[in-house]
Motif scaffolding. Structure first.
Motif, PDB file in Angstrom:
ATOM      1  N   ALA A 235     -58.851  36.415  47.572  1.00 28.86           N
ATOM      2  CA  ALA A 235     -59.025  37.858  47.771  1.00 28.86           C
ATOM      3  C   ALA A 235     -57.834  38.371  48.565  1.00 28.86           C
ATOM      4  O   ALA A 235     -57.311  37.678  49.445  1.00 28.86           O
ATOM      5  N   THR A 236     -57.389  39.568  48.233  1.00 28.40           N
ATOM      6  CA  THR A 236     -56.252  40.180  48.922  1.00 28.40           C
ATOM      7  C   THR A 236     -56.600  41.607  49.331  1.00 28.40           C
ATOM      8  O   THR A 236     -57.537  42.211  48.806  1.00 28.40           O
ATOM      9  N   ILE A 237     -55.817  42.122  50.274  1.00 30.62           N
ATOM     10  CA  ILE A 237     -55.939  43.522  50.668  1.00 30.62           C
ATOM     11  C   ILE A 237     -54.874  44.299  49.902  1.00 30.62           C
ATOM     12  O   ILE A 237     -53.688  43.973  49.961  1.00 30.62           O
ATOM     13  N   ALA A 238     -55.289  45.293  49.158  1.00 26.85           N
ATOM     14  CA  ALA A 238     -54.364  46.076  48.343  1.00 26.85           C
ATOM     15  C   ALA A 238     -54.453  47.550  48.742  1.00 26.85           C
ATOM     16  O   ALA A 238     -55.421  47.988  49.375  1.00 26.85           O
ATOM     17  N   GLU A 239     -53.427  48.297  48.361  1.00 31.89           N
ATOM     18  CA  GLU A 239     -53.426  49.739  48.622  1.00 31.89           C
ATOM     19  C   GLU A 239     -53.707  50.475  47.319  1.00 31.89           C
ATOM     20  O   GLU A 239     -53.184  50.127  46.263  1.00 31.89           O
ATOM     21  N   ALA A 240     -54.545  51.470  47.389  1.00 28.23           N
ATOM     22  CA  ALA A 240     -54.871  52.271  46.217  1.00 28.23           C
ATOM     23  C   ALA A 240     -54.757  53.741  46.595  1.00 28.23           C
ATOM     24  O   ALA A 240     -54.665  54.102  47.769  1.00 28.23           O
ATOM     25  N   SER A 241     -54.747  54.584  45.586  1.00 25.82           N
ATOM     26  CA  SER A 241     -54.637  56.022  45.817  1.00 25.82           C
ATOM     27  C   SER A 241     -55.583  56.753  44.887  1.00 25.82           C
ATOM     28  O   SER A 241     -55.797  56.348  43.735  1.00 25.82           O
ATOM     29  N   ASN A 242     -56.181  57.809  45.396  1.00 31.10           N
ATOM     30  CA  ASN A 242     -57.111  58.617  44.622  1.00 31.10           C
ATOM     31  C   ASN A 242     -56.800  60.086  44.889  1.00 31.10           C
ATOM     32  O   ASN A 242     -56.471  60.471  46.021  1.00 31.10           O
ATOM     33  N   GLU A 243     -56.891  60.917  43.863  1.00 32.40           N
ATOM     34  CA  GLU A 243     -56.528  62.325  44.007  1.00 32.40           C
ATOM     35  C   GLU A 243     -57.416  63.058  45.001  1.00 32.40           C
ATOM     36  O   GLU A 243     -57.008  64.071  45.578  1.00 32.40           O
ATOM     37  N   HIS A 244     -58.626  62.564  45.218  1.00 33.82           N
ATOM     38  CA  HIS A 244     -59.538  63.246  46.126  1.00 33.82           C
ATOM     39  C   HIS A 244     -59.417  62.771  47.569  1.00 33.82           C
ATOM     40  O   HIS A 244     -59.520  63.577  48.496  1.00 33.82           O
ATOM     41  N   VAL A 245     -59.210  61.472  47.765  1.00 30.26           N
ATOM     42  CA  VAL A 245     -59.203  60.917  49.123  1.00 30.26           C
ATOM     43  C   VAL A 245     -57.829  60.419  49.558  1.00 30.26           C
ATOM     44  O   VAL A 245     -57.663  59.981  50.699  1.00 30.26           O
ATOM     45  N   GLY A 246     -56.844  60.459  48.668  1.00 35.43           N
ATOM     46  CA  GLY A 246     -55.505  59.982  49.022  1.00 35.43           C
ATOM     47  C   GLY A 246     -55.429  58.462  49.024  1.00 35.43           C
ATOM     48  O   GLY A 246     -56.142  57.790  48.291  1.00 35.43           O
ATOM     49  N   LYS A 247     -54.580  57.912  49.900  1.00 32.75           N
ATOM     50  CA  LYS A 247     -54.394  56.468  49.952  1.00 32.75           C
ATOM     51  C   LYS A 247     -55.511  55.809  50.758  1.00 32.75           C
ATOM     52  O   LYS A 247     -55.992  56.366  51.745  1.00 32.75           O
ATOM     53  N   PHE A 248     -55.912  54.626  50.311  1.00 36.08           N
ATOM     54  CA  PHE A 248     -56.927  53.868  51.034  1.00 36.08           C
ATOM     55  C   PHE A 248     -56.731  52.383  50.738  1.00 36.08           C
ATOM     56  O   PHE A 248     -56.069  52.010  49.762  1.00 36.08           O
ATOM     57  N   SER A 249     -57.283  51.549  51.597  1.00 38.40           N
ATOM     58  CA  SER A 249     -57.178  50.099  51.418  1.00 38.40           C
ATOM     59  C   SER A 249     -58.386  49.591  50.638  1.00 38.40           C
ATOM     60  O   SER A 249     -59.502  50.091  50.809  1.00 38.40           O
ATOM     61  N   GLN A 250     -58.144  48.606  49.785  1.00 40.20           N
ATOM     62  CA  GLN A 250     -59.238  48.027  49.038  1.00 40.20           C
ATOM     63  C   GLN A 250     -59.129  46.507  49.020  1.00 40.20           C
ATOM     64  O   GLN A 250     -58.066  45.944  49.278  1.00 40.20           O
ATOM     65  N   VAL A 251     -60.239  45.873  48.730  1.00 39.72           N
ATOM     66  CA  VAL A 251     -60.299  44.418  48.608  1.00 39.72           C
ATOM     67  C   VAL A 251     -60.229  44.075  47.120  1.00 39.72           C
ATOM     68  O   VAL A 251     -60.936  44.674  46.310  1.00 39.72           O
ATOM     69  N   LYS A 252     -59.366  43.123  46.787  1.00 37.94           N
ATOM     70  CA  LYS A 252     -59.241  42.669  45.402  1.00 37.94           C
ATOM     71  C   LYS A 252     -59.667  41.210  45.351  1.00 37.94           C
ATOM     72  O   LYS A 252     -58.998  40.340  45.884  1.00 37.94           O
ATOM     73  N   LEU A 253     -60.793  40.961  44.713  1.00 34.88           N
ATOM     74  CA  LEU A 253     -61.413  39.640  44.693  1.00 34.88           C
ATOM     75  C   LEU A 253     -61.275  39.008  43.308  1.00 34.88           C
ATOM     76  O   LEU A 253     -61.591  39.638  42.298  1.00 34.88           O
ATOM     77  N   GLN A 254     -60.785  37.755  43.268  1.00 31.41           N
ATOM     78  CA  GLN A 254     -60.615  37.024  42.015  1.00 31.41           C
ATOM     79  C   GLN A 254     -61.661  35.916  41.920  1.00 31.41           C
ATOM     80  O   GLN A 254     -61.836  35.133  42.841  1.00 31.41           O
ATOM     81  N   MET A 255     -62.348  35.863  40.758  1.00 30.14           N
ATOM     82  CA  MET A 255     -63.370  34.842  40.538  1.00 30.14           C
ATOM     83  C   MET A 255     -63.251  34.304  39.116  1.00 30.14           C
ATOM     84  O   MET A 255     -62.689  34.965  38.236  1.00 30.14           O
ATOM     85  N   VAL A 256     -63.788  33.118  38.884  1.00 32.07           N
ATOM     86  CA  VAL A 256     -63.848  32.548  37.531  1.00 32.07           C
ATOM     87  C   VAL A 256     -65.230  31.949  37.307  1.00 32.07           C
ATOM     88  O   VAL A 256     -65.918  31.549  38.252  1.00 32.07           O
ATOM     89  N   ALA A 257     -65.608  31.912  36.022  1.00 26.73           N
ATOM     90  CA  ALA A 257     -66.877  31.280  35.644  1.00 26.73           C
ATOM     91  C   ALA A 257     -66.656  30.530  34.346  1.00 26.73           C
ATOM     92  O   ALA A 257     -65.960  31.014  33.446  1.00 26.73           O
ATOM     93  N   ASN A 258     -67.202  29.341  34.244  1.00 25.13           N
ATOM     94  CA  ASN A 258     -67.095  28.556  33.016  1.00 25.13           C
ATOM     95  C   ASN A 258     -68.133  29.049  32.015  1.00 25.13           C
ATOM     96  O   ASN A 258     -69.328  29.099  32.319  1.00 25.13           O
ATOM     97  N   THR A 259     -67.651  29.431  30.829  1.00 22.62           N
ATOM     98  CA  THR A 259     -68.561  29.956  29.814  1.00 22.62           C
ATOM     99  C   THR A 259     -69.198  28.833  29.009  1.00 22.62           C
ATOM    100  O   THR A 259     -68.675  27.719  28.946  1.00 22.62           O
ATOM    101  N   ILE A 260     -70.321  29.128  28.381  1.00 22.38           N
ATOM    102  CA  ILE A 260     -71.029  28.138  27.577  1.00 22.38           C
ATOM    103  C   ILE A 260     -70.491  28.112  26.157  1.00 22.38           C
ATOM    104  O   ILE A 260     -70.371  27.073  25.531  1.00 22.38           O
ATOM    105  N   LYS A 261     -70.125  29.297  25.653  1.00 23.56           N
ATOM    106  CA  LYS A 261     -69.585  29.421  24.302  1.00 23.56           C
ATOM    107  C   LYS A 261     -68.178  30.016  24.375  1.00 23.56           C
ATOM    108  O   LYS A 261     -68.014  31.230  24.290  1.00 23.56           O
ATOM    109  N   PRO A 262     -67.170  29.184  24.542  1.00 29.17           N
ATOM    110  CA  PRO A 262     -65.815  29.707  24.696  1.00 29.17           C
ATOM    111  C   PRO A 262     -65.342  30.554  23.525  1.00 29.17           C
ATOM    112  O   PRO A 262     -64.544  31.471  23.693  1.00 29.17           O
TER     113      PRO A 262
END
Length: 210
Positions: free
Chosen positions: A123-150
């Motif tokens: 997970a990382t801390i990233a910067e994002a921007s929105n027209e209504h609230v301007g710049k803000f910090s967000q969390v970017k989380l990476q996950m993986v899951a093994n599928t049953i039917k690839p």
């Protein structure tokens, strides 16, 4: 003496009238306060909700979730320490463990009614921007899951109520990312959803492409 008494009576009457006027104005003042608060709320904009991006790589399903750091702090104040982290910084092992401990009960994936174990990668801390609230910090989380039917990943059943279980205005938007890096298309049936409980549990959503 008569003039003195008359003056005292005038002052007393004025004070009484003023007190009555103030008491009578209380409801009006309260109404004005409520109206001002409502106007402020109407113009206030909530931070963007969660964005979940799914992609497939051989027998693994990759999931990226981004959400506002401020909303995370509201739900779990222990993450307030992340407010001082530099943009682009990865969470430490301890911080990732704490985030996993919070997120795990609020997300579930299944395929053909079989649960898919989810592994938290980073997970990382990233910067994002929105027209209504301007710049803000967000969390970017990476996950993986093994599928049953690839060869036939979708449909996948998703249950997700992170943040929205406490912040009821929070919503989640789900996307599917194809092999083309620039191609992100909404999943059919469940592009955007909010908090909803069915039979005492968060509502499950089936993710499927056209």
């Amino acid at each position: 003496m008569i003039l003195s008494k008359l003056a005292c009576d005038l002052v007393s009457n004025w004070q009484g009238t003023f007190a009555i006027s103030i008491r009578g104005a209380y409801p009006l003042l309260f109404a004005i306060f409520i109206m001002a608060s409502s106007i402020g709320s109407a113009f206030a904009h909530a931070l963007p909700g969660s964005v979940l991006v799914f992609s497939e790589n051989e027998d693994q399903l990759h999931v990226t979730i981004t959400f506002s750091l401020d909303d995370l702090v509201i739900v779990e104040p222990e993450f307030e320490r992340l407010a001082d982290a530099e943009i682009g910084t990865s969470l430490t092992e301890e911080e990732l463990t704490a985030l996993r401990r919070y997120i795990e009960p609020h997300i579930a994936l299944s395929q053909t009614s079989n649960p898919l174990p989810i592994e938290f990668i980073n997970a990382t801390i990233a910067e994002a921007s929105n027209e209504h609230v301007g710049k803000f910090s967000q969390v970017k989380l990476q996950m993986v899951a093994n599928t049953i039917k690839p060869t036939d990943t979708l449909p996948i059943t998703l249950t997700y109520d992170a943040l929205m279980h406490e912040i009821r205005s929070h919503r989640a938007t789900v996307y599917w990312k194809s092999d083309d890096e620039n191609d992100i298309e909404p999943l059919t049936g469940v592009v955007d959803f909010g908090y909803k409980v069915v039979d005492g549990n968060p509502q499950a959503h089936e993710l499927a492409l056209p």
